[in-house]
Design a protein around this motif. Sequence first.
Motif, short mmCIF file in Angstrom:
data_model
loop_
_atom_site.label_atom_id
_atom_site.label_comp_id
_atom_site.label_asym_id
_atom_site.label_seq_id
_atom_site.Cartn_x
_atom_site.Cartn_y
_atom_site.Cartn_z
N LEU A 47 0.58 -1.31 0.61
CA LEU A 47 -0.33 0.46 -0.04
C LEU A 47 0.36 1.18 0.21
O LEU A 47 0.34 1.60 -0.77
CB LEU A 47 -1.24 0.04 1.15
CG LEU A 47 -2.12 -1.00 1.23
CD1 LEU A 47 -2.63 -0.38 2.20
CD2 LEU A 47 -2.91 -0.37 -0.28
N LEU A 50 2.02 1.62 -3.64
CA LEU A 50 0.72 2.43 -4.57
C LEU A 50 0.70 3.76 -4.44
O LEU A 50 0.54 4.61 -5.36
CB LEU A 50 0.13 1.40 -3.68
CG LEU A 50 -0.38 0.04 -4.79
CD1 LEU A 50 -1.71 -0.75 -4.66
CD2 LEU A 50 0.50 -0.19 -6.20
N GLN A 73 -5.76 0.88 -11.10
CA GLN A 73 -6.91 -0.34 -11.25
C GLN A 73 -5.75 -1.07 -11.49
O GLN A 73 -6.18 -2.48 -10.80
CB GLN A 73 -7.55 -0.21 -11.75
CG GLN A 73 -9.16 0.69 -11.42
CD GLN A 73 -9.93 0.56 -12.41
OE1 GLN A 73 -9.77 1.55 -13.55
NE2 GLN A 73 -11.20 0.30 -11.89
N ARG A 75 -2.35 -2.19 -11.19
CA ARG A 75 -1.67 -2.24 -10.13
C ARG A 75 -2.73 -3.06 -9.00
O ARG A 75 -1.98 -3.99 -8.52
CB ARG A 75 -0.77 -1.11 -9.64
CG ARG A 75 0.13 -0.44 -10.28
CD ARG A 75 0.24 0.98 -10.14
NE ARG A 75 1.62 1.81 -10.90
CZ ARG A 75 1.41 2.93 -11.49
NH1 ARG A 75 0.79 3.52 -10.62
NH2 ARG A 75 1.18 3.82 -12.19
N LEU A 76 -3.31 -2.43 -7.87
CA LEU A 76 -4.33 -2.66 -7.21
C LEU A 76 -4.49 -4.65 -7.56
O LEU A 76 -4.59 -5.28 -7.07
CB LEU A 76 -5.58 -1.87 -6.51
CG LEU A 76 -4.88 -1.26 -6.18
CD1 LEU A 76 -6.19 -0.58 -6.34
CD2 LEU A 76 -4.45 -1.55 -5.05
N THR A 77 -5.42 -4.79 -9.04
CA THR A 77 -5.83 -5.98 -9.19
C THR A 77 -4.41 -7.10 -9.53
O THR A 77 -4.68 -8.44 -8.98
CB THR A 77 -6.50 -5.50 -10.90
OG1 THR A 77 -6.98 -4.68 -11.33
CG2 THR A 77 -6.96 -7.09 -11.01
N ALA A 80 -3.97 -8.11 -5.91
CA ALA A 80 -4.82 -8.57 -4.74
C ALA A 80 -4.83 -9.99 -6.23
O ALA A 80 -5.31 -11.02 -4.83
CB ALA A 80 -5.99 -8.80 -5.78
#
Length: 237
Positions: A47, A50, A73, A75-77, A80
């Motif tokens: 986090l 990011l 989006q 990077r987060l995907t 995850a």
Amino acid sequence: KYNNEIHSLGFLTDITEEMEKQHQLIESNEQRLILIKEIHHRVKNNLQILNSFLNLEKRAYRNDPNLIIEHMQTRLTSLALLHEKTYKSRDFKNINLEEYLLDQDSQTKGLIELPVEVEFETYVDEDLNLTIEVITPLLLIIDELTMNAIKHAFPDKSAPNKKIIKKITKLDENTAMLIIKDNGVGIKNPKKITKNLGCEIVKSLTKQLGGNISLIETENGTAYRLIFPTKMEHTIN
């Protein structure tokens, strides 16, 4: 009491197996606590990474908030997906890279409205398993280079057979190599491209990975070579 004498009667039970089970349970609980702490630590670190990228892009793309959202989006995907696969297997040391990257290709296609139809081709040595310390910055590097190729390599939407190819091979027990290339228009001024924000992010991630990245010559399109270690000092024990 027998014949005016007191005697003792005893029973002997072997509890070795039960003690071993208790010991294993204690060790299992301790390991679980360590993993929970490690998970929280890694989520916090990711986090923070990011958040740093978001601050950089807010300054660089202040007039294009949709681009910032799209990058975040992606990077987060990816992160995850990595955490989901790792937690399901409960193995931080042996993440199957090929399986992950194929899923990442599908996620990217589903998440982003590609300005042109682009085909992804991914090749990974079968026996290449990486620790989470290595794969986290590696996947973010691949994200950045993939997004850059999608946005800049194919200005002619009518051009056929547009491809982004990723190939990762094991060089030896401690080193691997990523080649990521597209068959697009190429880079006219390499010195200019290496100073943009995307390349600065890639260089920062490469430093975190302990790798070495370079732009390589190719007949058409753009290609990068990343040499990186398959193990890092702080591997989970």
